[in-house]
Design a protein around this motif. Sequence first.
Motif, PDB file in Angstrom:
ATOM      1  N   TRP A   4      -6.813   7.317   1.274  1.00 30.89           N
ATOM      2  CA  TRP A   4      -6.912   6.807   2.642  1.00 30.89           C
ATOM      3  C   TRP A   4      -5.985   7.611   3.547  1.00 30.89           C
ATOM      4  O   TRP A   4      -5.023   8.229   3.078  1.00 30.89           O
ATOM      5  N   ILE A  59       0.885  -1.169   0.000  1.00 33.76           N
ATOM      6  CA  ILE A  59       0.000   0.000   0.000  1.00 33.76           C
ATOM      7  C   ILE A  59       0.926   1.222   0.000  1.00 33.76           C
ATOM      8  O   ILE A  59       1.867   1.281   0.798  1.00 33.76           O
ATOM      9  N   ASP A  73      -2.262   5.090  -2.734  1.00 35.81           N
ATOM     10  CA  ASP A  73      -3.451   4.801  -1.929  1.00 35.81           C
ATOM     11  C   ASP A  73      -3.797   5.852  -0.882  1.00 35.81           C
ATOM     12  O   ASP A  73      -4.967   6.074  -0.601  1.00 35.81           O
ATOM     13  N   ALA A  74      -2.767   6.447  -0.247  1.00 34.01           N
ATOM     14  CA  ALA A  74      -3.036   7.163   1.011  1.00 34.01           C
ATOM     15  C   ALA A  74      -2.080   8.330   1.211  1.00 34.01           C
ATOM     16  O   ALA A  74      -1.073   8.444   0.520  1.00 34.01           O
ATOM     17  N   LEU A  84      -6.552   4.217   7.165  1.00 31.52           N
ATOM     18  CA  LEU A  84      -5.884   3.291   6.240  1.00 31.52           C
ATOM     19  C   LEU A  84      -6.137   1.819   6.581  1.00 31.52           C
ATOM     20  O   LEU A  84      -6.180   0.971   5.693  1.00 31.52           O
ATOM     21  N   ARG A 105     -12.005   6.819   6.567  1.00 27.10           N
ATOM     22  CA  ARG A 105     -10.968   6.694   5.540  1.00 27.10           C
ATOM     23  C   ARG A 105      -9.645   6.229   6.166  1.00 27.10           C
ATOM     24  O   ARG A 105      -8.593   6.273   5.518  1.00 27.10           O
ATOM     25  N   HIS A 130      -8.721   0.006   4.638  1.00 23.00           N
ATOM     26  CA  HIS A 130      -8.465  -0.182   3.195  1.00 23.00           C
ATOM     27  C   HIS A 130      -8.744  -1.639   2.816  1.00 23.00           C
ATOM     28  O   HIS A 130      -8.357  -2.559   3.553  1.00 23.00           O
ATOM     29  N   SER A 140      -3.346   7.919   6.683  1.00 23.18           N
ATOM     30  CA  SER A 140      -2.384   7.166   7.478  1.00 23.18           C
ATOM     31  C   SER A 140      -1.930   7.974   8.694  1.00 23.18           C
ATOM     32  O   SER A 140      -2.127   9.186   8.768  1.00 23.18           O
ATOM     33  N   TRP A 197      -5.837  -3.916   3.101  1.00 21.62           N
ATOM     34  CA  TRP A 197      -5.160  -4.036   4.410  1.00 21.62           C
ATOM     35  C   TRP A 197      -5.286  -5.492   4.860  1.00 21.62           C
ATOM     36  O   TRP A 197      -6.400  -5.978   5.066  1.00 21.62           O
TER      37      TRP A 197
END
Length: 281
Positions: free
Chosen positions: A238, A182, A211-212, A270, A268, A273, A240, A276
């Motif tokens: 996402w 990720i 992603d984040a 992470l 949202r 996800h 973090s 994950w």
Amino acid sequence: MIDLHSHTWFSDGLLSPQALLQRADALGIRQLAITDHDSVAAHRSVAAGDIPAGLRLITGVEISTLWDNREIHIVGLFIDIDHPGLNDLLRRQQAKRRQRAMDIGIKLEKAGITGLEPYLTALPCEAISRNHIADFLIAGGHATGKQQAFSKHLGKRGRFHSSADWCSISDAVTAIRAASGIAVVAHPDRYKLNRVKLRRLLAEFSEAGGDALEVSYSNLHPDKMKNLADLCCDLALWASVGSDFHTPHTTWMDLGRVRKLPAHCEDRALWLHPRWPAPAA
Ligand code: AMP
Ligand code: MN
Ligand code: MN
Ligand code: MN
């Protein structure tokens, strides 16, 4: 308690992976990512018996990239540390780090400051960082502290500055995704980007498969954290959370020492996800 950004002595952190895991456990961290700069050597050095019961160690890395002539850090989480493509990229990045250290060493010698190479050779790190060179300069009395070592000597306007030709954001994201990871933009407010540029960066990052972004991290003002949370919602990224822990001496950056995500971006987070991984039973 979750911390998705930390360093060991395999890059510019002070602790061994084992000592880092012990500290995380003592501080009540239940999920910890070790994310050394351009190196996964810490993960190779950890044996199953080193991981405290009840703590989940997440494989990670922090890759230096160049975007618009700036250094942008991309964190990869849950990466397969044996993925050949990722390892090729990390080897190239480490070689660039060694080359940059040599360039800086030559500039230092011209200014009469010798001994950088043996200093660096004696370190346990796999990825040589300017942070190490800052320590060398401080030890030799050439700077009073980290800030000065960077502003006077090693930063963009420093007299011994030397740049490295890091990979692109897209190269880093592609390697992280190929290794089943990720991808996360680290500490977005540290790049001194205006809103338009930050949005452009994040759009390109998303386009590449990112992603984040880190929304909560050490020393981040709550107003800035709210702005980053808004960006996550707007751009469907996402959120973090990570301290960027390097050393127990900077207590304001200790493991887990980060604010909770703002309520409006909790969904949202992470760890929600779809990629994950579920914890091992
Ligand atoms: P490098 O990745 O080799 O360019 O080194 C950058 C590292 O040096 C960062 O990850 C930080 O740990 C540290 N660093 C960068 N700028 C500063 C600063 N102004 N003061 C203290 N540490 C810094
Ligand atoms: Mn660092
Ligand atoms: Mn960083
Ligand atoms: Mn970091």
